[in-house]
Scaffold this active site. Structure first.
Site, PDB file in Angstrom:
ATOM      1  N   THR A  13     -48.151 107.904  94.114  1.00 36.38           N
ATOM      2  CA  THR A  13     -49.302 106.908  94.404  1.00 36.38           C
ATOM      3  C   THR A  13     -48.637 105.873  95.331  1.00 36.38           C
ATOM      4  O   THR A  13     -49.145 105.759  96.356  1.00 36.38           O
ATOM      5  CB  THR A  13     -49.878 106.445  93.113  1.00 36.38           C
ATOM      6  OG1 THR A  13     -50.295 107.282  92.346  1.00 36.38           O
ATOM      7  CG2 THR A  13     -50.922 105.269  93.737  1.00 36.38           C
ATOM      8  N   VAL A  14     -47.652 105.035  94.690  1.00 34.56           N
ATOM      9  CA  VAL A  14     -47.061 104.021  95.460  1.00 34.56           C
ATOM     10  C   VAL A  14     -46.371 104.479  96.774  1.00 34.56           C
ATOM     11  O   VAL A  14     -46.364 103.912  97.778  1.00 34.56           O
ATOM     12  CB  VAL A  14     -46.391 103.076  94.588  1.00 34.56           C
ATOM     13  CG1 VAL A  14     -45.757 101.823  95.345  1.00 34.56           C
ATOM     14  CG2 VAL A  14     -47.119 102.851  93.342  1.00 34.56           C
ATOM     15  N   ALA A  33     -40.582  91.803 110.732  1.00 28.33           N
ATOM     16  CA  ALA A  33     -39.015  91.900 110.427  1.00 28.33           C
ATOM     17  C   ALA A  33     -38.061  91.543 111.642  1.00 28.33           C
ATOM     18  O   ALA A  33     -37.123  91.454 111.430  1.00 28.33           O
ATOM     19  CB  ALA A  33     -38.884  93.350 109.737  1.00 28.33           C
ATOM     20  N   ARG A  45     -39.314 114.988  93.722  1.00 30.83           N
ATOM     21  CA  ARG A  45     -38.818 115.981  92.700  1.00 30.83           C
ATOM     22  C   ARG A  45     -39.094 117.594  93.090  1.00 30.83           C
ATOM     23  O   ARG A  45     -38.425 118.488  92.946  1.00 30.83           O
ATOM     24  CB  ARG A  45     -39.354 115.586  91.478  1.00 30.83           C
ATOM     25  CG  ARG A  45     -39.209 116.407  90.307  1.00 30.83           C
ATOM     26  CD  ARG A  45     -39.823 115.822  88.666  1.00 30.83           C
ATOM     27  NE  ARG A  45     -41.132 115.471  89.239  1.00 30.83           N
ATOM     28  CZ  ARG A  45     -41.732 114.450  88.301  1.00 30.83           C
ATOM     29  NH1 ARG A  45     -41.113 114.396  87.127  1.00 30.83           N
ATOM     30  NH2 ARG A  45     -42.790 114.105  88.468  1.00 30.83           N
ATOM     31  N   LYS A 105     -41.741  98.058  86.587  1.00 35.60           N
ATOM     32  CA  LYS A 105     -41.526  97.072  85.662  1.00 35.60           C
ATOM     33  C   LYS A 105     -40.699  97.542  84.116  1.00 35.60           C
ATOM     34  O   LYS A 105     -39.863  96.859  83.633  1.00 35.60           O
ATOM     35  CB  LYS A 105     -42.718  96.317  85.285  1.00 35.60           C
ATOM     36  CG  LYS A 105     -43.762  97.461  84.765  1.00 35.60           C
ATOM     37  CD  LYS A 105     -44.485  97.713  85.687  1.00 35.60           C
ATOM     38  CE  LYS A 105     -45.219  99.161  85.438  1.00 35.60           C
ATOM     39  NZ  LYS A 105     -46.388  99.516  86.189  1.00 35.60           N
ATOM     40  N   GLY A 134     -49.293  94.103  90.798  1.00 31.39           N
ATOM     41  CA  GLY A 134     -49.482  95.072  92.209  1.00 31.39           C
ATOM     42  C   GLY A 134     -49.489  93.957  93.430  1.00 31.39           C
ATOM     43  O   GLY A 134     -48.215  93.635  93.666  1.00 31.39           O
ATOM     44  N   GLY A 187     -55.269 106.735  90.435  1.00 28.94           N
ATOM     45  CA  GLY A 187     -53.817 106.319  90.485  1.00 28.94           C
ATOM     46  C   GLY A 187     -53.495 104.970  89.818  1.00 28.94           C
ATOM     47  O   GLY A 187     -52.223 104.534  90.229  1.00 28.94           O
ATOM     48  N   LYS A 205     -44.399  93.124  82.054  1.00 23.24           N
ATOM     49  CA  LYS A 205     -44.595  92.237  82.895  1.00 23.24           C
ATOM     50  C   LYS A 205     -44.680  90.886  82.353  1.00 23.24           C
ATOM     51  O   LYS A 205     -44.070  90.064  83.157  1.00 23.24           O
ATOM     52  CB  LYS A 205     -46.188  92.420  83.754  1.00 23.24           C
ATOM     53  CG  LYS A 205     -46.160  93.995  84.234  1.00 23.24           C
ATOM     54  CD  LYS A 205     -47.525  94.362  84.403  1.00 23.24           C
ATOM     55  CE  LYS A 205     -47.654  95.574  85.109  1.00 23.24           C
ATOM     56  NZ  LYS A 205     -49.093  96.395  85.246  1.00 23.24           N
ATOM     57  N   GLY A 302     -52.896 100.343  91.917  1.00 22.29           N
ATOM     58  CA  GLY A 302     -53.648 101.333  93.278  1.00 22.29           C
ATOM     59  C   GLY A 302     -52.646 101.263  94.364  1.00 22.29           C
ATOM     60  O   GLY A 302     -51.622 100.603  94.433  1.00 22.29           O
TER      61      GLY A 302
HETATM   62  P1  NAP Z   1     -46.118 108.824  90.523  1.00 16.66           P
HETATM   63  O1  NAP Z   1     -47.414 108.860  91.270  1.00 16.66           O
HETATM   64  O2  NAP Z   1     -46.135 109.283  88.855  1.00 16.66           O
HETATM   65  O3  NAP Z   1     -44.917 109.009  91.550  1.00 16.66           O
HETATM   66  C1  NAP Z   1     -43.807 109.153  91.027  1.00 16.66           C
HETATM   67  C2  NAP Z   1     -42.859 109.828  92.167  1.00 16.66           C
HETATM   68  O4  NAP Z   1     -41.639 110.019  91.528  1.00 16.66           O
HETATM   69  C3  NAP Z   1     -43.184 111.280  92.504  1.00 16.66           C
HETATM   70  O5  NAP Z   1     -43.147 111.242  93.727  1.00 16.66           O
HETATM   71  C4  NAP Z   1     -42.225 112.147  92.030  1.00 16.66           C
HETATM   72  O6  NAP Z   1     -41.720 113.186  92.692  1.00 16.66           O
HETATM   73  C5  NAP Z   1     -41.052 111.131  91.987  1.00 16.66           C
HETATM   74  N1  NAP Z   1     -39.836 111.655  91.059  1.00 16.66           N
HETATM   75  C6  NAP Z   1     -40.062 111.611  89.555  1.00 16.66           C
HETATM   76  N2  NAP Z   1     -38.757 112.069  89.107  1.00 16.66           N
HETATM   77  C7  NAP Z   1     -38.018 112.448  90.335  1.00 16.66           C
HETATM   78  C8  NAP Z   1     -36.702 112.774  90.285  1.00 16.66           C
HETATM   79  N3  NAP Z   1     -35.842 112.952  89.246  1.00 16.66           N
HETATM   80  N4  NAP Z   1     -36.101 112.715  91.474  1.00 16.66           N
HETATM   81  C9  NAP Z   1     -36.944 112.393  92.684  1.00 16.66           C
HETATM   82  N5  NAP Z   1     -38.204 112.140  92.583  1.00 16.66           N
HETATM   83  C10 NAP Z   1     -38.634 112.136  91.480  1.00 16.66           C
HETATM   84  O7  NAP Z   1     -45.867 107.180  90.217  1.00 16.66           O
HETATM   85  P2  NAP Z   1     -46.587 106.002  90.858  1.00 16.66           P
HETATM   86  O8  NAP Z   1     -47.793 105.472  90.588  1.00 16.66           O
HETATM   87  O9  NAP Z   1     -46.277 105.883  92.478  1.00 16.66           O
HETATM   88  O10 NAP Z   1     -45.692 104.775  90.395  1.00 16.66           O
HETATM   89  C11 NAP Z   1     -44.285 104.443  90.792  1.00 16.66           C
HETATM   90  C12 NAP Z   1     -43.655 103.128  90.183  1.00 16.66           C
HETATM   91  O11 NAP Z   1     -44.389 101.950  90.601  1.00 16.66           O
HETATM   92  C13 NAP Z   1     -43.590 103.036  88.557  1.00 16.66           C
HETATM   93  O12 NAP Z   1     -42.540 102.536  88.065  1.00 16.66           O
HETATM   94  C14 NAP Z   1     -45.034 102.417  88.365  1.00 16.66           C
HETATM   95  O13 NAP Z   1     -45.017 101.771  86.924  1.00 16.66           O
HETATM   96  C15 NAP Z   1     -45.108 101.396  89.542  1.00 16.66           C
HETATM   97  N6  NAP Z   1     -46.164 100.839  89.815  1.00 16.66           N
HETATM   98  C16 NAP Z   1     -47.306 101.714  89.899  1.00 16.66           C
HETATM   99  C17 NAP Z   1     -48.500 101.043  90.384  1.00 16.66           C
HETATM  100  C18 NAP Z   1     -49.675 101.968  90.826  1.00 16.66           C
HETATM  101  O14 NAP Z   1     -50.788 101.552  90.797  1.00 16.66           O
HETATM  102  N7  NAP Z   1     -49.628 103.233  90.443  1.00 16.66           N
HETATM  103  C19 NAP Z   1     -48.687  99.482  90.574  1.00 16.66           C
HETATM  104  C20 NAP Z   1     -47.507  98.855  90.512  1.00 16.66           C
HETATM  105  C21 NAP Z   1     -46.373  99.569  89.908  1.00 16.66           C
HETATM  106  P3  NAP Z   1     -42.855 114.437  92.902  1.00 16.66           P
HETATM  107  O15 NAP Z   1     -43.962 113.708  93.835  1.00 16.66           O
HETATM  108  O16 NAP Z   1     -42.124 115.494  93.592  1.00 16.66           O
HETATM  109  O17 NAP Z   1     -43.395 114.764  91.331  1.00 16.66           O
HETATM  110  N1  HSE Z   2     -50.283 101.171  85.463  1.00 18.01           N
HETATM  111  C1  HSE Z   2     -49.930  99.855  85.932  1.00 18.01           C
HETATM  112  C2  HSE Z   2     -51.326  99.033  85.710  1.00 18.01           C
HETATM  113  C3  HSE Z   2     -49.821  99.829  87.241  1.00 18.01           C
HETATM  114  O1  HSE Z   2     -52.622  99.975  85.316  1.00 18.01           O
HETATM  115  O2  HSE Z   2     -51.374  98.095  85.967  1.00 18.01           O
HETATM  116  C4  HSE Z   2     -49.510  98.508  87.904  1.00 18.01           C
HETATM  117  O3  HSE Z   2     -48.342  98.289  87.385  1.00 18.01           O
END
Ligand code: NAP
Ligand code: HSE
Length: 440
Positions: A13-14, A33, A45, A105, A134, A187, A205, A302
């Site tokens: 997602t991010v 920048a 992955r 986090k 976020g 997401g 957080k 998001g």
């Molecule tokens: P996500 O959609 O689950 O994506 C995770 C990514 O990591 C995927 O692309 C996955 O690859 C990759 N990955 C997992 N294991 C791996 C490995 N061993 N080697 C290489 N790549 C690997 O997660 P996300 O929602 O983007 O969140 C990412 C981080 O941001 C998390 O720490 C989350 O807490 C944080 N975050 C998320 C949000 C949100 O709104 N989603 C907001 C703030 C912070 P594949 O695609 O190939 O499976």
């Molecule tokens: N899963 C987290 C949330 C993403 O719903 O707030 C942002 O850190």
């Protein structure tokens, strides 16, 4: 035009949002920048997965070494969630000379001391604006803009998934499971959403924010927390009847005897800014001794809101701003010292209590007696008509208390739950004190 080569590690997602901003709005990032942020590698992955962004040919890989061994890549956006392999990959990136930008986090709350110490030893930096709330720039606010203040209190809605679920349940009567599934589809939720809904994500957080605001190095595991999994529709409606909404509230408050820290579903007066935070939005209300009240509001989860924070950190890192703040930041350093945690049982609040009791004479007196024995004063009572269930006639009794201590409420509710006239486990939520909005 100067060029800084960058990598994205993890493109879910991010990461996809970050790639979009770098590729579709390169002119914007270059303007801010003073150089092009050139996307050189993207590590994932599963290389066969369809991606929602058109990547330049040949940059998608499963091999982290393509990043660590490329001396020209200056920084990596680490956007793999969870603890492992995220921790090991972050260390490998630091060891190979990359600065890190992360949104993870959970990783910081668990391994912050190790990662920050290593980054300092290696002369590298870790930027983490996207890890809390976020798109809201709360890390920059606390670590840079508010440093002339003693922060007195910080109260926030820090989990977008929980807030989305509660909003859907309250406004559309959507069942909990359907609302969670929708948050996942959009997401917002973590890969394993249990930490979103059980209060752990908000506690992680809060631990980061409390460390920045008060210097207190609390483990998120030591923060008393309760999630939204057991919130029933009935409580959302009783709260509204009383003029409140229930929100998953994270609180950090400075007292002479220490810092009060907790995450719990809390009743907040309808119309107050925190009560009106809807859907995946987050908010943080901060009180500083010089600045007074501040209120930050924005999308806390998001793709694009989070990517906004990640790319801003990438720009700051590329131009050298992060290095300056990272060095002066005492976050997770050995010499960080802050106020101790306040004894949780002495934390004071008003409470919302819901008891499900048999429709018999004397039951209300039993409830009042148990509360009275703990010195708890009742502010109001709601008792609607009894309803027939398979388990006999039951009456919900909702009691709002005056200010009391957590310890007293725990004892009173435990005594009440042992009564033979009580039909199911009682519900207990804090009520936010409106007066704590203004502390000056
Ligand atoms: P996500 O959609 O689950 O994506 C995770 C990514 O990591 C995927 O692309 C996955 O690859 C990759 N990955 C997992 N294991 C791996 C490995 N061993 N080697 C290489 N790549 C690997 O997660 P996300 O929602 O983007 O969140 C990412 C981080 O941001 C998390 O720490 C989350 O807490 C944080 N975050 C998320 C949000 C949100 O709104 N989603 C907001 C703030 C912070 P594949 O695609 O190939 O499976
Ligand atoms: N899963 C987290 C949330 C993403 O719903 O707030 C942002 O850190």
């Amino acid at each position: 035009m100067l060029k800084t080569k960058v990598a994205i590690v993890g493109m879910g997602t991010v990461g996809t949002g970050v790639a979009r901003l770098l590729l579709d709005h390169g002119d914007r990032t270059a303007r801010h920048a003073g150089r092009t942020l050139w996307l050189e590698q993207v590590v994932v992955r599963d290389p066969t997965k369809p991606r929602d962004v058109d990547l330049p040919k040949g940059i998608l890989t499963t091999d982290l070494q393509k990043v660590t061994e490329d001396q020209e890549i200056a920084l990596a956006a680490m956007l793999v969630g969870g603890l492992e392999p995220a921790r090991t990959m972050t260390l490998q990136l630091l060891e190979s000379g990359k600065d890190i930008v992360t949104a993870n986090k959970a990783l910081l709350a668990e391994h912050g001391p190790e990662l920050f110490d290593r980054a300092r030893e290696l002369g590298r930096s870790i930027a983490f604006e996207a890890s809390v709330a976020g798109g809201i720039p709360i890390i920059a606010a606390l670590s840079q803009c508010l440093t002339a203040n003693q922060v007195l209190s910080l109260r926030g809605i820090l989990n977008g998934t929980s807030n989305f679920i509660i909003t859907k349940m309250e406004e559309q009567r959507m069942p909990y499971a359907a609302a969670l599934a929708e948050a996942q589809r959009l997401g917002y939720a973590e890969a394993d959403p249990s930490m979103d809904v059980d209060g752990s994500d908000a506690a992680q957080k809060l631990a980061i924010l409390a460390h920045l605001a008060f210097g207190t190095r609390a483990s998120w595991r030591d923060i008393p927390r309760e999630g939204i999994q057991s919130i029933e529709e009935a409580d959302l409606y009783y709260a509204l009847e009383l003029g409140y909404r229930i929100k998953l509230l994270a609180v950090a408050q400075l007292w002479p005897e220490g810092i009060e820290l907790h995450v719990s579903p809390t009743l907040i007066k309808v119309g107050s800014p925190l009560a009106e935070v809807r859907e995946s939005y987050n908010a943080v209300s901060v009180v500083g001794d010089a600045v007074g009240n501040l209120f930050f509001h924005g999308r806390g989860a998001g793709q694009m809101p989070t990517a906004s924070a990640v790319v801003a950190d990438m720009i700051d890192t590329a131009v050298g701003r992060t290095k300056i703040t990272f060095q002066s930041l005492k976050l997770w350093s050995q010499d960080s010292s802050g106020a101790p945690l306040r004894d949780h049982s002495r934390v004071r609040s008003r409470y919302y209590l819901r008891f499900t009791v048999a429709d018999e004479p004397g039951v209300l007196a039993q409830l009042c007696g148990a509360l009275g024995r703990q010195g708890i004063s009742i502010a109001s009572v709601i008792q609607h008509e009894p309803r027939e269930t398979g388990n006999g006639v039951q009456v919900p009794v909702v009691i709002m208390t005056h200010q009391t201590s957590e310890g007293a409420v725990v004892k009173a509710v435990a005594e009440i739950d042992r009564l033979s006239t009580v039909r199911s486990k009682s519900v207990r939520y804090r009520v936010a004190d409106e007066r704590s909005e203004i502390q000056l």
